[in-house]
Design a protein around this motif. Structure first.
Motif, PDB file in Angstrom:
ATOM      1  N   LEU A   1     -16.451  46.620 159.513  1.00 51.90           N
ATOM      2  CA  LEU A   1     -17.481  46.944 158.309  1.00 51.90           C
ATOM      3  C   LEU A   1     -16.496  47.452 157.135  1.00 51.90           C
ATOM      4  CD1 LEU A   1     -20.156  46.833 157.251  1.00 51.90           C
ATOM      5  CD2 LEU A   1     -20.318  49.319 157.605  1.00 51.90           C
ATOM      6  N   PRO A   2     -16.072  46.329 156.330  1.00 55.40           N
ATOM      7  CA  PRO A   2     -15.237  46.733 155.193  1.00 55.40           C
ATOM      8  C   PRO A   2     -16.121  46.928 153.881  1.00 55.40           C
ATOM      9  CG  PRO A   2     -15.158  44.434 155.644  1.00 55.40           C
ATOM     10  CD  PRO A   2     -16.165  45.019 156.585  1.00 55.40           C
ATOM     11  N   SER A   3     -17.068  47.819 154.088  1.00 53.51           N
ATOM     12  CA  SER A   3     -17.932  48.177 153.161  1.00 53.51           C
ATOM     13  C   SER A   3     -17.568  48.893 151.865  1.00 53.51           C
ATOM     14  CB  SER A   3     -19.300  48.952 153.820  1.00 53.51           C
ATOM     15  OG  SER A   3     -20.277  49.346 152.893  1.00 53.51           O
ATOM     16  N   TYR A   4     -18.233  48.835 150.862  1.00 56.51           N
ATOM     17  CA  TYR A   4     -17.873  49.648 149.534  1.00 56.51           C
ATOM     18  C   TYR A   4     -18.276  50.869 149.723  1.00 56.51           C
ATOM     19  CZ  TYR A   4     -16.650  44.986 147.710  1.00 56.51           C
ATOM     20  OH  TYR A   4     -16.361  43.683 147.568  1.00 56.51           O
ATOM     21  N   ARG A   5     -19.139  51.232 150.483  1.00 56.10           N
ATOM     22  CA  ARG A   5     -19.794  52.661 150.577  1.00 56.10           C
ATOM     23  C   ARG A   5     -20.863  52.609 151.399  1.00 56.10           C
ATOM     24  NH1 ARG A   5     -19.015  57.278 146.826  1.00 56.10           N
ATOM     25  NH2 ARG A   5     -20.425  58.821 147.626  1.00 56.10           N
ATOM     26  N   GLU A   6     -21.060  53.576 152.134  1.00 57.76           N
ATOM     27  CA  GLU A   6     -22.469  53.790 152.930  1.00 57.76           C
ATOM     28  C   GLU A   6     -22.806  55.094 152.836  1.00 57.76           C
ATOM     29  OE1 GLU A   6     -23.718  51.332 155.181  1.00 57.76           O
ATOM     30  OE2 GLU A   6     -22.379  49.780 154.332  1.00 57.76           O
ATOM     31  N   GLY A   7     -24.146  55.417 153.492  1.00 54.82           N
ATOM     32  CA  GLY A   7     -24.837  56.734 153.751  1.00 54.82           C
ATOM     33  C   GLY A   7     -23.986  57.175 154.981  1.00 54.82           C
ATOM     34  N   LEU A   8     -24.455  56.541 156.092  1.00 54.45           N
ATOM     35  CA  LEU A   8     -23.755  56.768 157.418  1.00 54.45           C
ATOM     36  C   LEU A   8     -24.055  55.621 158.270  1.00 54.45           C
ATOM     37  CD1 LEU A   8     -21.817  58.878 158.613  1.00 54.45           C
ATOM     38  CD2 LEU A   8     -23.657  59.412 160.125  1.00 54.45           C
ATOM     39  N   SER A   9     -23.288  54.589 158.480  1.00 49.59           N
ATOM     40  CA  SER A   9     -23.561  53.368 158.777  1.00 49.59           C
ATOM     41  C   SER A   9     -24.070  53.083 160.229  1.00 49.59           C
ATOM     42  CB  SER A   9     -22.235  52.263 158.955  1.00 49.59           C
ATOM     43  OG  SER A   9     -22.613  51.337 159.905  1.00 49.59           O
ATOM     44  N   ARG A  10     -25.324  52.710 160.278  1.00 47.81           N
ATOM     45  CA  ARG A  10     -26.083  52.424 161.505  1.00 47.81           C
ATOM     46  C   ARG A  10     -25.345  51.699 162.583  1.00 47.81           C
ATOM     47  NH1 ARG A  10     -29.688  55.523 164.298  1.00 47.81           N
ATOM     48  NH2 ARG A  10     -30.478  54.144 166.002  1.00 47.81           N
ATOM     49  N   PHE A  11     -24.638  50.492 161.892  1.00 46.54           N
ATOM     50  CA  PHE A  11     -24.039  49.410 162.790  1.00 46.54           C
ATOM     51  C   PHE A  11     -22.911  50.242 163.494  1.00 46.54           C
ATOM     52  CE2 PHE A  11     -20.488  46.523 162.276  1.00 46.54           C
ATOM     53  CZ  PHE A  11     -20.668  45.926 163.765  1.00 46.54           C
ATOM     54  N   LEU A  12     -22.350  50.887 162.733  1.00 42.61           N
ATOM     55  CA  LEU A  12     -21.082  51.703 163.267  1.00 42.61           C
ATOM     56  C   LEU A  12     -21.320  52.808 164.243  1.00 42.61           C
ATOM     57  CD1 LEU A  12     -18.387  51.902 160.241  1.00 42.61           C
ATOM     58  CD2 LEU A  12     -18.598  50.293 162.086  1.00 42.61           C
ATOM     59  N   LEU A  13     -22.455  53.730 163.948  1.00 42.57           N
ATOM     60  CA  LEU A  13     -23.008  54.540 164.863  1.00 42.57           C
ATOM     61  C   LEU A  13     -23.215  53.783 166.181  1.00 42.57           C
ATOM     62  CD1 LEU A  13     -25.644  56.822 162.828  1.00 42.57           C
ATOM     63  CD2 LEU A  13     -23.495  57.543 164.178  1.00 42.57           C
ATOM     64  N   GLU A  14     -24.017  52.797 166.404  1.00 37.76           N
ATOM     65  CA  GLU A  14     -24.220  52.080 167.538  1.00 37.76           C
ATOM     66  C   GLU A  14     -22.970  51.670 168.112  1.00 37.76           C
ATOM     67  OE1 GLU A  14     -27.022  49.103 166.486  1.00 37.76           O
ATOM     68  OE2 GLU A  14     -28.519  50.635 166.006  1.00 37.76           O
ATOM     69  N   SER A  15     -22.059  51.198 167.361  1.00 35.50           N
ATOM     70  CA  SER A  15     -20.738  50.663 167.738  1.00 35.50           C
ATOM     71  C   SER A  15     -20.085  51.741 168.835  1.00 35.50           C
ATOM     72  CB  SER A  15     -19.835  50.014 166.531  1.00 35.50           C
ATOM     73  OG  SER A  15     -20.435  49.194 166.195  1.00 35.50           O
ATOM     74  N   LEU A  16     -20.075  52.922 167.934  1.00 34.14           N
ATOM     75  CA  LEU A  16     -19.466  54.208 168.673  1.00 34.14           C
ATOM     76  C   LEU A  16     -20.014  54.477 169.947  1.00 34.14           C
ATOM     77  CD1 LEU A  16     -19.128  56.939 166.024  1.00 34.14           C
ATOM     78  CD2 LEU A  16     -17.128  55.858 166.893  1.00 34.14           C
ATOM     79  N   ALA A  17     -21.454  54.424 169.930  1.00 34.65           N
ATOM     80  CA  ALA A  17     -21.963  54.750 171.173  1.00 34.65           C
ATOM     81  C   ALA A  17     -21.946  54.047 172.455  1.00 34.65           C
ATOM     82  CB  ALA A  17     -23.508  54.903 170.831  1.00 34.65           C
ATOM     83  N   LEU A  18     -21.759  52.685 172.026  1.00 37.03           N
ATOM     84  CA  LEU A  18     -21.471  51.381 173.062  1.00 37.03           C
ATOM     85  C   LEU A  18     -19.825  51.619 173.499  1.00 37.03           C
ATOM     86  CD1 LEU A  18     -23.601  48.737 171.803  1.00 37.03           C
ATOM     87  CD2 LEU A  18     -24.035  49.921 173.807  1.00 37.03           C
ATOM     88  N   GLY A  19     -19.110  52.513 172.678  1.00 42.31           N
ATOM     89  CA  GLY A  19     -17.486  52.542 173.010  1.00 42.31           C
ATOM     90  C   GLY A  19     -16.793  51.236 172.428  1.00 42.31           C
ATOM     91  N   ARG A  20     -17.277  50.894 171.214  1.00 39.00           N
ATOM     92  CA  ARG A  20     -16.127  50.162 170.572  1.00 39.00           C
ATOM     93  C   ARG A  20     -15.303  50.466 169.490  1.00 39.00           C
ATOM     94  NH1 ARG A  20     -17.452  48.263 174.377  1.00 39.00           N
ATOM     95  NH2 ARG A  20     -18.256  46.274 175.086  1.00 39.00           N
ATOM     96  N   PRO A  21     -14.017  50.010 169.652  1.00 39.70           N
ATOM     97  CA  PRO A  21     -12.980  50.483 168.459  1.00 39.70           C
ATOM     98  C   PRO A  21     -13.700  49.765 167.274  1.00 39.70           C
ATOM     99  CG  PRO A  21     -12.040  49.356 170.385  1.00 39.70           C
ATOM    100  CD  PRO A  21     -13.561  49.005 170.673  1.00 39.70           C
ATOM    101  N   ILE A  22     -13.270  50.530 166.167  1.00 32.64           N
ATOM    102  CA  ILE A  22     -13.796  49.928 164.661  1.00 32.64           C
ATOM    103  C   ILE A  22     -12.739  50.020 163.779  1.00 32.64           C
ATOM    104  CG2 ILE A  22     -15.150  51.025 162.913  1.00 32.64           C
ATOM    105  CD1 ILE A  22     -16.851  52.510 165.110  1.00 32.64           C
ATOM    106  N   ILE A  23     -12.854  48.911 162.875  1.00 28.99           N
ATOM    107  CA  ILE A  23     -12.193  48.812 161.620  1.00 28.99           C
ATOM    108  C   ILE A  23     -13.216  48.828 160.552  1.00 28.99           C
ATOM    109  CG2 ILE A  23     -10.705  47.216 160.115  1.00 28.99           C
ATOM    110  CD1 ILE A  23      -9.710  45.973 162.870  1.00 28.99           C
ATOM    111  N   ALA A  24     -13.072  49.901 159.544  1.00 27.83           N
ATOM    112  CA  ALA A  24     -13.841  50.230 158.605  1.00 27.83           C
ATOM    113  C   ALA A  24     -13.063  50.744 157.320  1.00 27.83           C
ATOM    114  CB  ALA A  24     -14.902  51.053 158.904  1.00 27.83           C
ATOM    115  N   SER A  25     -13.627  50.660 156.236  1.00 24.57           N
ATOM    116  CA  SER A  25     -13.299  50.938 154.974  1.00 24.57           C
ATOM    117  C   SER A  25     -13.076  52.363 155.012  1.00 24.57           C
ATOM    118  CB  SER A  25     -14.059  50.483 153.789  1.00 24.57           C
ATOM    119  OG  SER A  25     -14.516  49.265 153.955  1.00 24.57           O
TER     120      SER A  25
END
Length: 302
Positions: A209-233
């Motif tokens: 998620l190369p987003s310019y700004r978030e509150g707290l990304s729902r997509f990344l929260l779900e990715s964390l819970a499922l155990g996925r590495p993340i590349i994010a801004s």
């Protein structure tokens, strides 16, 4: 998302009628437009109002003079709420800088919580080709164009090393045309909708998620819970969910060249290291358990 004044007046009319005829103990409001209108009406009704700021959003990021004006009015109107929930510390500090009167009303609660039983840990399938996944609204502010350009460069340089998937709805017709032209004749898979984002994340190797700004990304929260590495801004609402080199990588400059470098770094990781990132993501997700978040919100109601 419309700025049409007739649409706005119609919404205010309906909300006003609801405020007037309904016996309300507490109102809890989410997203920019709902927060704006509820705070505006609360000038007159003085209801118990809790506002959840799910991110500064497009109004904050926009260079459009009208949107900037509306955003400044919004920061003033927030004082008509009893409590204001921010999902990251940057948003909280920013709102204090815009309107110091908000200081004693602002609370920090990290996101809306995640059901860790439903979004249970899913092992990465290393028999599949590496898949980089982004799930987001198809708007510029989500870093969609940077993702596409980096993916196309990667595929050209490493034709058989990884696949790329985009899932999300289009909104703005002008940007939709640009987006569709960008992915046309590319090997990037695009889905406008999925019945199960959980399954899509489970099939991925790394969530991006190369987003310019978030509150707290729902997509990344779900990715964390499922155990996925993340590349994010490295921006508010994204960096809160990534510990650099422990469960993924932070993108310090939001551009396709730097994103490509991170894609390259990821494919060079051993399976063992990717598993370590995956396990760290799952452990990291525990602090965002909806049981913890809901308890905090119920306490505010009390």
């Amino acid at each position: 998302r419309s700025l049409n004044p007739f649409n706005a007046f119609f919404i205010i009319y309906k909300l006003n009628k609801f405020f007037r005829v309904t016996e309300i103990k507490v109102i809890m409001s989410y997203t920019f437009k709902c927060n704006f209108f509820n705070c505006l009406l609360n000038i007159f009704y003085k209801k118990n109002l809790i506002v959840n700021v799910t991110g500064m959003g497009e109004m904050y990021l926009s260079k459009n003079i009208l949107k900037k004006f509306i955003f400044n009015i919004y920061c003033l109107l927030l004082s008509k709420a009893n409590f204001i929930i921010c999902q990251n510390i940057d948003d909280k500090n920013f709102l204090i800088s815009k309107n110091y009167k908000l200081k004693n009303k602002l609370l920090l609660i990290p996101g809306s919580g995640i059901d860790l039983n439903f979004f249970n840990f899913q092992k990465i399938d290393f028999t599949r080709k590496i898949n980089f996944l982004i799930v987001a609204r198809i708007i510029k502010e989500k870093g969609i164009l940077e993702f596409i350009d980096a993916a196309k460069s990667f595929i050209k340089k490493y034709p058989d090393k990884a696949t790329f998937t985009i899932i999300g709805n289009t909104y703005n017709d002008k940007f939709k045309r640009l987006f569709l032209a960008k992915i046309r004749d590319s090997q990037i898979k695009y889905l406008s909708f999925s019945h199960s984002i959980k399954n899509e994340i489970s099939k991925s190797t790394c969530c991006v998620l190369p987003s310019y700004r978030e509150g707290l990304s729902r997509f990344l929260l779900e990715s964390l819970a499922l155990g996925r590495p993340i590349i994010a801004s490295n921006v508010p609402g994204c960096r809160d969910l990534v510990k650099d080199n422990y469960n993924g990588f932070l993108l310090n400059d939001i551009n396709s060249t730097q994103l490509l470098i991170l894609f390259e770094r990821f494919i060079k990781l051993s399976n063992k290291k990717i598993r370590e990132y995956s396990n760290f993501s799952r452990k990291f997700s525990y602090q965002f358990d909806e049981k913890i978040i809901n308890k905090e919100i119920i306490n505010i109601f009390r």
